[in-house]
Design a protein around this motif. Sequence first.
Motif, short mmCIF file in Angstrom:
data_model
loop_
_atom_site.label_atom_id
_atom_site.label_comp_id
_atom_site.label_asym_id
_atom_site.label_seq_id
_atom_site.Cartn_x
_atom_site.Cartn_y
_atom_site.Cartn_z
N GLY A 157 11.89 10.01 -11.14
CA GLY A 157 10.72 10.83 -11.45
C GLY A 157 9.44 10.06 -11.68
N TYR A 158 9.37 8.82 -11.20
CA TYR A 158 8.17 8.02 -11.36
C TYR A 158 7.30 8.08 -10.11
N THR A 159 6.07 7.62 -10.25
CA THR A 159 5.18 7.42 -9.12
C THR A 159 4.87 5.93 -9.01
N LEU A 160 4.25 5.54 -7.91
CA LEU A 160 3.86 4.16 -7.68
C LEU A 160 2.38 4.10 -7.35
N ILE A 161 1.68 3.12 -7.92
CA ILE A 161 0.29 2.90 -7.55
C ILE A 161 0.28 2.36 -6.12
N ARG A 162 -0.43 3.05 -5.22
CA ARG A 162 -0.30 2.77 -3.80
C ARG A 162 -1.46 1.99 -3.18
N ASN A 163 -2.31 1.42 -4.00
CA ASN A 163 -3.32 0.54 -3.41
C ASN A 163 -3.39 -0.81 -4.13
N LEU A 164 -2.30 -1.16 -4.80
CA LEU A 164 -2.13 -2.50 -5.36
C LEU A 164 -0.81 -3.04 -4.82
N ALA A 165 -0.90 -3.93 -3.85
CA ALA A 165 0.27 -4.37 -3.11
C ALA A 165 0.68 -5.79 -3.48
N SER A 166 1.89 -6.14 -3.12
CA SER A 166 2.33 -7.53 -3.18
C SER A 166 1.62 -8.29 -2.05
N HIS A 167 1.80 -9.63 -2.03
CA HIS A 167 1.03 -10.42 -1.08
C HIS A 167 1.65 -11.80 -0.90
N GLY A 168 1.28 -12.45 0.19
CA GLY A 168 1.66 -13.83 0.38
C GLY A 168 0.94 -14.73 -0.60
N VAL A 169 1.56 -15.86 -0.92
CA VAL A 169 0.99 -16.81 -1.90
C VAL A 169 1.59 -18.17 -1.60
N GLY A 170 1.07 -19.21 -2.21
CA GLY A 170 1.66 -20.54 -2.04
C GLY A 170 0.64 -21.63 -1.88
N LEU A 173 -4.10 -18.13 -3.51
CA LEU A 173 -3.66 -17.02 -4.36
C LEU A 173 -3.27 -15.81 -3.51
N HIS A 174 -4.05 -15.53 -2.49
CA HIS A 174 -3.74 -14.43 -1.58
C HIS A 174 -3.79 -14.95 -0.15
N GLU A 175 -2.70 -14.81 0.57
CA GLU A 175 -2.64 -15.24 1.96
C GLU A 175 -1.66 -14.35 2.71
N ALA A 176 -1.49 -14.61 3.99
CA ALA A 176 -0.59 -13.79 4.80
C ALA A 176 0.84 -13.91 4.28
N PRO A 177 1.59 -12.80 4.31
CA PRO A 177 1.18 -11.44 4.69
C PRO A 177 0.25 -10.83 3.64
N ASP A 178 -0.90 -10.32 4.12
CA ASP A 178 -1.98 -9.90 3.23
C ASP A 178 -1.60 -8.72 2.33
N GLU A 179 -0.90 -7.76 2.84
CA GLU A 179 -0.52 -6.60 2.03
C GLU A 179 0.94 -6.29 2.26
N VAL A 180 1.70 -6.34 1.18
CA VAL A 180 3.13 -6.02 1.22
C VAL A 180 3.32 -4.79 0.35
N PRO A 181 3.42 -3.61 0.93
CA PRO A 181 3.52 -2.39 0.12
C PRO A 181 4.76 -2.40 -0.77
#
Length: 250
Positions: A157-170, A173-181
Motif C-alpha cells: 500500500g505504499y507509493t514511490l517518488i517517481r522523479n528521484l532515481a538511482s544513478h551510475g556513480v564511481g 557523483l552522477h554518471e551513466a546510467p543517468d537514470e535508474v528508475p
Amino acid sequence: MTITHQDELDGLKKIGRIVANTMHSMAKAMTPGMTTRELDSIGRELLEREGAVSAPQATYDFPGTTCISVNEEIAHGIPGERRLAKGDLVNIDVSASLNGYFADTGASFALGSVHPDLNQLRRDGQRAMQIGISQVGHDKPLAGIGNAIGAFASKRGYTLIRNLASHGVGKALHEAPDEVPTWPTKGDNRRIHKGLVLTVEPFLSQGGRWAASRPDDDWTLYSEPAAPVVQYEHTVVATRRGAIIVTLPG
C-alpha cells in the motif's frame, strides 16, 4: 563506472566505508536542539579527517557538506539553523570522493520515538532497497530494480517518488546510467553488466508521488502530495554472483 581491476574495487570500497561511517556517526550524534548545520559540521570533520571531499559541494556547489532533510523535506535539505526535535524523521545523505573514487549513501533515522507507522515505513524502506539490490547482477535487466521495488510497494500500500532515481556513480557523483528508475517502467531494455557501479535508492512513501522544490529554495525537495517519505541508499557493484555493497560501515 565499470570496475575492471581489483585496485578500483579497493578504492571504491575505501570511500564507501568512509561515507557509511560518516553517516552512521552523524545519526548517533543527533540530539534534540541541535541544528542541522551543527550536524553537518560533524560530517564535514569526519570526511576531512579521512581526506575525503564532499561530492555535492565539489560537484554542484551545494551549500553544505551533507544533505540533511527533516520531516516534510525528503531530499537535498540544506544544513542550517533548523533545530532537531524529538520525533523528527531525519534523512542523512552522504556522498564523497577520495583518490578519484566516489560513493553515495543515505538513510532515514528517527530521533527518539516516532509514530509506529513511521517506524514501519522505515523498516519497509530498508526492505525496498534490499529488494532492489537483489536485482543487481551481470546481464540482469536494469528495469528489474524498479519493477521489483514497485511490486513490493504496491503489495503493502505504499507509493514511490517517481522523479528521484538511482544513478551510475564511481568516477563522478552522477554518471551513466543517468537514470535508474526505482519504480515500475516499461520499454527500458538496458541491461546491467559486470563491474557496473550504481546506487540503489528508492524513496518509499505513504502517498507521495513526486518531489518538488519551492520558489525560495532550489535545493530542498518536498513530497507532492504531502506525505511521509523515507530513502535508503547504497552504492553497489554488479558481479556475476549479484551485487557487492561498498557503502558498509567498518
